[in-house]
Design an enzyme around this catalytic site. Structure first.
Site, PDB file in Angstrom:
ATOM      1  N   LYS A 120      47.618  -5.634  36.889  1.00  0.00           N
ATOM      2  CA  LYS A 120      48.348  -4.538  36.236  1.00  0.00           C
ATOM      3  C   LYS A 120      49.625  -5.029  35.561  1.00  0.00           C
ATOM      4  O   LYS A 120      49.896  -4.682  34.412  1.00  0.00           O
ATOM      5  CB  LYS A 120      48.706  -3.462  37.268  1.00  0.00           C
ATOM      6  N   THR A 121      50.410  -5.798  36.292  1.00  0.00           N
ATOM      7  CA  THR A 121      51.701  -6.235  35.756  1.00  0.00           C
ATOM      8  C   THR A 121      51.517  -7.091  34.514  1.00  0.00           C
ATOM      9  O   THR A 121      52.197  -6.900  33.503  1.00  0.00           O
ATOM     10  CB  THR A 121      52.489  -7.005  36.832  1.00  0.00           C
TER      11      THR A 121
ATOM     12  N   GLU B  67      52.794   0.652  34.304  1.00  0.00           N
ATOM     13  CA  GLU B  67      51.919   0.166  35.366  1.00  0.00           C
ATOM     14  C   GLU B  67      51.610   1.340  36.294  1.00  0.00           C
ATOM     15  O   GLU B  67      52.516   2.034  36.756  1.00  0.00           O
ATOM     16  CB  GLU B  67      52.632  -0.952  36.127  1.00  0.00           C
TER      17      GLU B  67
END
Length: 467
Positions: free
Chosen positions: A121-122, A165
């Site tokens: 995600k990051t 995110e």
């Protein structure tokens, strides 16, 4: 113009303001003109950055830190109910707002892209933030890690796009209503909150149900959990579903990933046309993250060739295979990987980028619950290293679980033939590595806890060894 500060958050107080998610929201609110205050357990560079933006940051938690004119108190799921500032808020009738609700409010009036999945995600959120910025779109963004460029986990932009995110760990991603959603993978994790894969699927289905009508879901065609989720949401006809990956039936098909040292060249077929672009991070895992970002940008109507070129501006996120330095002919790289899939992906990426080098890993398990459920898989992932040292479990928000220690991982790794050494004293690690490492070796500090602090110490010790 981006929206102004929600009135309920004009004078917010953040408990745990230094956390990755919390600090990002605090930064955006401060940049929008809110009088931000908060507390954290220790001093940090993040606290200093918030003060530079005009925020008041207290170190330690105490009822008197909560200002009399606070309009709300913002918390994450990690904040315990007996926190004195939270107790004071209840006594004084100050509204308590969960971090996810605060972030959702900041997205109102914008075109949000929400990036979800068990891993990546990051990185993917960061790729989007950097590439959209390079295209002059000035997005707002909130990320779970600091970018190498522009050097922050969050920013208030004047553009219409908000990249966020979307955290599934506590189901907080159910609060968002994205125009475009990305789901990178669906796997069992966060065992304190999810008892089974069925619960995971149900949670992700709820997230998909939050996509705005007419919006787009970008989802992996390779990950088994993502494919099952795609099957489960097949009845949703008011959104477009775009799949990506190596699979023959992917809408955006990855046909080749060529390693170029600590970078990659990626070739995809999109809308029947072949496209090749560069990504300044190594490995297939990160290449696929870039393809997901590409597909999301195209879903917003951005020109594909411009976006592909802009993705090359991305240079990484802190703690995601970040080079810490070199001393004595040994490079030290920091990895945030803490789930077996992430560990495997990072080790394979480093192996492919540094052929011929020995890889030494200092691994710190994260959470007792995760170790209890995934120790065997973590041990198996560590077999990809030439040698590894395993530290004690970093507890984070959890209390110990009887019988759950890092020995579960070292035993599993040894059973698979790994060269593994337990080490209970973090302070001893620089000396341990200095005794193991040879010129040309790569050392990975790996885990989501404070293992990252060891990189500079290892480099300092290596420099002394060879001086």
């Amino acid at each position: 113009m981006a929206p102004s500060t929600p009135s309920a958050m004009e004078r917010p107080h953040f408990i745990g303001i230094g956390g990755a998610g919390m600090s990002g929201i605090a930064k955006i609110l401060a940049q929008r003109g809110a009088r931000v205050a908060g507390s954290d357990s220790r001093e940090s560079a993040t606290a200093a950055a918030l003060r530079d933006l005009g925020a008041t940051v207290h170190i330690g938690h105490a009822a008197e830190h909560l200002a009399a004119d606070a309009t709300c108190v913002v918390v994450s799921s990690a904040i315990r109910q007996d926190n004195p500032e939270l107790v004071a808020a209840a006594d004084r009738g100050i509204p308590v707002v969960h971090r996810s609700d605060a972030l959702a409010a900041l997205m109102d009036g914008l075109s949000p892209i929400a990036v979800a999945g068990t891993h990546g995600k990051t990185t993917t959120t960061s790729m989007l933030a950097v590439s959209l910025g390079a295209l002059g779109l000035d997005p707002s963004y909130a990320i779970g890690g600091d970018l190498d460029a522009p050097g922050s986990n969050a920013r208030h932009g004047e553009g219409e796009i908000f990249v966020a995110e979307a955290d599934e760990s506590d189901r907080s991603f159910h609060k968002y209503a994205p125009q475009v959603a990305i789901i990178l993978n669906v796997e069992l994790d966060h065992h304190a909150n999810y008892a089974s894969m069925d619960e995971i699927y149900e949670s992700f289905e709820t997230f998909v149900g939050r996509i705005r009508p007419g919006g787009t879901l970008v989802i992996s065609a390779d990950n088994p959990g993502a494919r099952e989720l795609t099957r489960r949401i097949a009845g949703r006809h008011d959104i477009e579903v775009v799949t990506y990956g190596d699979a023959e039936d992917a809408d955006v098909r990855v046909t080749k990933v060529n390693p170029r040292g600590l970078a990659s060249e990626v070739t995809v077929v999109l809308n029947g046309k072949m496209l090749t672009f560069a990504v300044s991070v190594p490995g297939r895992h990160y290449a696929h993250n870039a393809v997901a970002a590409l597909a999301a940008g195209v879903a917003l109507g951005l020109p594909v060739h411009n976006l592909a070129s802009a993705l090359g501006k991305y240079t990484g996120v802190k703690r995601r295979l970040q080079l810490q330095g070199e001393a004595g002919g040994v490079q030290v790289i920091d990895s945030y990987a803490h789930h077996p899939t992430e560990m495997t992906a990072d080790l394979e990426a480093i192996r492919g980028a540094a052929a011929g080098s020995r890889i030494l890993v200092v691994f710190q398990p994260h959470l007792f619950s995760r170790t209890q459920e995934l120790a065997t898989e973590m041990g198996e992932a560590l077999t990809l290293a030439d040698a590894c040292v395993v530290l004690d479990i970093y507890p984070a928000r959890e209390d110990p679980i009887p019988g759950v220690t890092s020995a579960l991982i070292t035993d599993a790794a040894a059973a698979k033939g790994a060269d593994v050494t337990p080490e209970h004293d973090m302070a001893a690690i620089p000396d341990v590595i200095a005794g193991m490492a040879k010129p040309g070796d790569l050392v990975l500090t790996m885990g989501a806890g404070d293992v990252t602090d060891l990189g500079p110490r290892i480099l300092e010790r290596m420099a002394r060894r060879d001086s």
